[in-house]
Design an enzyme around this catalytic site. Sequence first.
Site, mmCIF file in Angstrom:
data_model
loop_
_atom_site.group_PDB
_atom_site.id
_atom_site.type_symbol
_atom_site.label_atom_id
_atom_site.label_comp_id
_atom_site.label_asym_id
_atom_site.label_seq_id
_atom_site.Cartn_x
_atom_site.Cartn_y
_atom_site.Cartn_z
ATOM 1 N N HIS A 98 -35.651 -5.729 50.234
ATOM 2 C CA HIS A 98 -35.861 -4.858 49.080
ATOM 3 C C HIS A 98 -36.724 -3.679 49.498
ATOM 4 C CE1 HIS A 98 -39.886 -6.838 47.578
ATOM 5 N NE2 HIS A 98 -39.825 -6.782 48.888
ATOM 6 N N GLU A 109 -42.886 -14.966 48.925
ATOM 7 C CA GLU A 109 -42.210 -14.022 49.810
ATOM 8 C C GLU A 109 -42.779 -14.097 51.225
ATOM 9 O OE1 GLU A 109 -42.791 -10.202 47.873
ATOM 10 O OE2 GLU A 109 -44.593 -9.840 49.058
ATOM 11 N N HIS A 150 -37.483 -3.524 53.697
ATOM 12 C CA HIS A 150 -37.985 -4.659 54.462
ATOM 13 C C HIS A 150 -37.439 -5.940 53.846
ATOM 14 C CE1 HIS A 150 -40.776 -4.396 51.091
ATOM 15 N NE2 HIS A 150 -41.112 -5.658 51.328
ATOM 16 N N CYS A 176 -44.660 -1.482 51.555
ATOM 17 C CA CYS A 176 -43.481 -2.069 50.900
ATOM 18 C C CYS A 176 -42.580 -1.039 50.228
ATOM 19 C CB CYS A 176 -43.902 -3.148 49.905
ATOM 20 S SG CYS A 176 -44.577 -4.605 50.729
ATOM 21 N N HIS A 219 -37.703 -10.510 53.366
ATOM 22 C CA HIS A 219 -38.541 -11.697 53.280
ATOM 23 C C HIS A 219 -37.689 -12.959 53.425
ATOM 24 C CE1 HIS A 219 -42.015 -9.455 51.818
ATOM 25 N NE2 HIS A 219 -41.220 -8.843 50.956
ATOM 26 N N HIS A 272 -29.201 -13.113 51.662
ATOM 27 C CA HIS A 272 -28.737 -12.061 52.574
ATOM 28 C C HIS A 272 -28.264 -10.820 51.822
ATOM 29 C CE1 HIS A 272 -29.143 -15.232 55.515
ATOM 30 N NE2 HIS A 272 -29.195 -14.268 56.425
#
Length: 150
Positions: free
Chosen positions: A16, A136, A29, A25, A31, A75
Amino acid sequence: MSKIRITKQFSFEAGHALYGYDGKCKNLHGHSYHLFVTVIGEPIIDHSNVKFGMVIDFGDLKKIVNKEIIDVFDHSMIFNKNTPHLNLAEELKNQEHHIILVDYQPTTEMMVIDFAEKIKKHLPENIALHSLKLSETSTSFAEWYASDNE
């Protein structure tokens, strides 16, 4: 009969970006998310029921969460559709990437709210969603409790 809480853990990978955020952020990136789903109910006391003694079959809970959350978000790249990231999302979609557009800033906090609504709709009448925990990272998570949202 006693009320019992049962919890099942799920994992998925997703990316996201937080548009307008002032930290790292804001960049794309990803998680390794871990979702803990806790439901509450009374164990089945009907001896003729194949699920005798269970609040809910873990397999049935797994089907709900996989269908509504894991199969959808795993994914994927999640974007707030109300931001300029929409242009990037469309470009990635055109290249056959798995893109999810949501009506909210895709923070862990907002995702856990979304997940709670999706899961609650599919639980049997006698089972309630008690709580969700979405991590996360190994040290950062958000929690949703039904008791806080009544």
